[in-house]
Write an enzyme that holds these catalytic residues in place. Structure first.
Site: not given
Ligand SMILES: Cc1ncc(COP(=O)(O)O)c(C=O)c1O
Lengths: 406, 262
Positions: A95, A117, A384
């Site tokens: 993020k 948000e 992620s």
């Molecule tokens: C670690 C992590 N991965 C994935 C996501 C999902 O979001 P996005 O699909 O935008 O990557 C989030 C959302 O809060 C997250 O904190």
């Protein structure tokens, strides 16, 4: 190719990816999204902006993030697995990439107040962090349900100087937090930037959020070529709104032999109706400013998503994913809460890496995909985020406090 | 009777038109019909029948709660046409105010067809701008419905002109930058916005967001062609039909007592 170089995959001038995207917002917000689009068009070509962004990614966020092989986890997948370590970024997830970019844009536009948000709290923490760094005022809307299951992140945001407002309307999760942020934005648009946390929303958000995350795919492609000597067979990422997935996908989008695989939150299973698999089970509609697949009933009322992962608990998805699905360039399938939690425990135990539950969906997807690729196959999984924020959920799920073992 | 007749009649009486909003299905489907009929009988020249939606991003707490109540009581989109028909049968004039997704889901052309068949005159589209309205332009033309798009204090001259060209019946000027909800004072941005709109169009201009009293209605009637009242009617409907009638009467008095803008 640079991170901000326009590509043949960009939307048209009004933000359409094929029939998807666009701007389904009140007229009162059009001036603001126009201003943002114009500012981004200038910024992406401005070496000063690009260099400052790169400097923050390097010196503040800690990029480039590592690409780590996961051989013991891979034994369970039946194919080779490499992890793109977005969990190692400052604040613990991908993020931060988007947040630093948009915070710099906020400064350029001369705005002083930022609203955001958050679902899992990762975007809220990243936003609060960037605002502390750059001296901006920060208000974060968070569904009341999520403030409970991600209470540690609420505390982090407050420590960083942000005001966290629990949202009590609707399903009290991410979708309602976005509604509330949009209401705030309409009323305060003169001095406020809405720092949207995923690649959804009205144009230009899907474009600029994607571009700020393209660094993930650019790095991953270079790293896998260097370390494995070839491109992967598939790139796997979880899909909530779709930002981490679109960021890593774009590094490989023109490598047509590389499959792009998005893993959705299957909750208790698609048949249960209790899930958040928007692309797999949704239908076309407009939510939060763009045309995309959405989860809705036959009257067009948005239905509630359900996932053990707060960051994936969202009945919409970014429009570019709808487009990639339609044209067949990317494929999407769900994994259940149980499968994700199993992958969560497995990576922790086999590799010493505790992943976010969101990212655990991508890992579970890799476990499903792996056997079909065989031992010579190669997967890159976008890890992620890290799982520290998910300890409450894990303690309850596995009964860890009572001597339970995951 | 078309929308332009509504405004022509009011203009002939040297007053502004009174436009009252209530969500269909609030507090119940039958209850909303009763209240809407009362609004017409007590002085509303036109009613906006709202379509309750799960994610009303343009609405403040009052209308949010009303929509939630209607939906949890089982409101269905087909009930909307029933409510519109009840207004039309009672000799009233109705337009629908709706977020766009339910229309998309129903099918834009089918929605227009069924609304016209129920006697509705048009749709107000708070989250559909003309830029994205190709299907609606075609469907409204095919079924003889009016299109009311919104303009805001933040709209550029270019967008006001474009939005006016795409609209028919009347144009909706949002008096404040913000969501629906009763406010104590009339926004100072409203007269300036209406004046800007008049540079670009002869369409009647309705002003809404935040109006709740006869005195405020009188103030707006001093510079606009229509006074739009939403949350205050929802609050009244939450009390009693008598409260709805009393509010409509007070506002109807207001639109007949225009005060010149300062
Ligand atoms: C670690 C992590 N991965 C994935 C996501 C999902 O979001 P996005 O699909 O935008 O990557 C989030 C959302 O809060 C997250 O904190």
């Amino acid at each position: 190719m640079g991170q901000f170089t326009p590509t043949p995959h960009d939307p048209d001038a009004r933000g359409h990816f094929g029939p998807w995207g666009g701007r389904f917002v009140p007229e009162a917000l059009i001036a603001a999204v126009d201003e943002l689009a114009a500012e981004y068009d200038k910024a992406r070509l401005d070496p000063e902006f690009v260099n400052e962004f790169k400097r923050l990614l390097r010196d503040f966020a800690g990029r480039p993030s590592l690409l780590t092989e996961a051989p013991k986890f891979a034994e369970h997948a039946g194919t080779r697995v490499w992890l793109k370590r977005e969990d190692l970024n400052h604040t613990g997830s991908h993020k931060i990439n988007n947040v630093l970019g948009q915070a710099l844009l906020t400064k350029r536009m001369g705005k002083q107040r930022v609203i955001a948000e958050t679902g899992a709290g990762q975007h809220g923490v990243a936003t609060a962090t960037a605002c502390a760094l750059l001296g901006l005022d920060c208000v974060v809307y968070m569904g009341e349900v999520d403030t409970e299951r991600q209470s540690l992140n609420v505390a982090r945001m407050r420590l960083l100087g942000a005001e966290v407002i629990p949202v009590k309307s609707g399903s009290r999760t991410l979708k309602d937090a976005i509604n509330e942020a949009l209401r705030d934005w309409v009323a305060n648009v003169d001095d406020t930037h809405y720092l949207l946390g995923t690649a959804a929303g009205p144009h230009p958000f899907p474009l600029l959020v994607r571009d700020f995350h393209r660094i993930i795919g650019i790095e991953a492609r270079e790293q896998i070529l260097e370390k494995a000597g070839r491109l992967p067979d598939a790139v796997v990422a979880c899909v909530g709104g779709g930002s981490n997935a679109i960021g890593i996908f774009h590094g490989f989008i023109d490598d047509t032999d590389v499959r792009l695989v998005g893993v959705e939150p299957g909750g208790s299973g698609l048949d249960s109706g209790s899930h958040g698999a928007t692309l797999t089970a949704g239908t076309p509609g407009s939510l939060h400013g763009a045309m995309s697949y959405v989860m809705q009933d036959e009257d067009g009322q948005i239905t509630e998503a359900h996932s053990i992962s707060a960051g994936l608990d969202y009945p919409g998805v970014g429009p570019e994913h709808s487009h990639l699905k339609d044209i067949g360039r990317a494929e999407y399938f769900p994994v259940t809460d149980a499968e994700a939690m199993e992958a969560f425990a497995l990576l922790s135990r086999t590799e010493g890496i505790i992943p976010a539950i969101e990212s655990s969906h991508a890992l579970a997807g890799a476990l499903k995909l792996g056997p079909s690729l065989g031992p010579d196959g190669l997967l890159v999984v976008n890890l992620s985020g890290r799982g520290d924020k998910d300890m409450d959920t894990a303690v309850k799920y596995f009964g860890l406090a009572d001597g339970g073992q995951a | 009777m078309s929308l332009s007749d509504v405004f022509a009649t009011a203009r002939a009486e040297s007053r502004a038109a009174l436009i009252g909003y209530l969500p269909a299905g609030f507090p119940t489907v039958e209850g909303s019909k009763d209240h809407l009929r009362s609004m017409i009988e007590s002085g509303c020249d036109l009613v906006e029948v709202g379509l309750p939606f799960s994610d009303p991003v343009m609405d403040g707490p009052t209308i949010q709660a009303a929509a939630e109540q209607a939906l949890s009581a089982g409101f269905r989109v087909r009930d909307l046409f029933d409510v519109v028909a009840a207004v039309a049968d009672a000799g009233g004039r109705a337009v629908v105010m709706t977020y766009w997704n339910p229309v998309l889901r129903y099918g834009v052309d089918a929605f227009a067809r069924d609304l016209a068949a129920a006697g509705g005159l048009g749709i107000i589209t708070p989250d559909l701008v003309p830029d994205e309205a190709e299907d609606w332009m075609a469907a409204s033309a095919a079924h003889g419905l009016d299109r009311t798009f919104l303009v805001a204090p933040s709209s550029t001259e270019e967008r006001i002109a474009m939005t006016a060209r795409a609209s028919s019946g009347f144009l909706y000027a949002t008096a404040v930058m913000g969501v629906t909800g009763a406010r104590d004072v009339v926004s100072s941005a409203a007269p300036a916005l209406v004046a800007r709109v008049r540079e670009h169009t002869t369409l009647p201009v309705g002003v809404g967001l935040g109006v709740r009293s006869g005195a405020q209605a009188a103030e707006i009637a001093g510079f606009a062609d229509g006074v739009i009242v939403g949350s205050a009617f929802v609050t009244a409907a939450g009390e009693s039909d008598a409260a709805v009638r009393a509010l409509a009467a007070d506002l109807a008095q207001g639109v007949r007592s225009a005060v010149a803008p300062v």
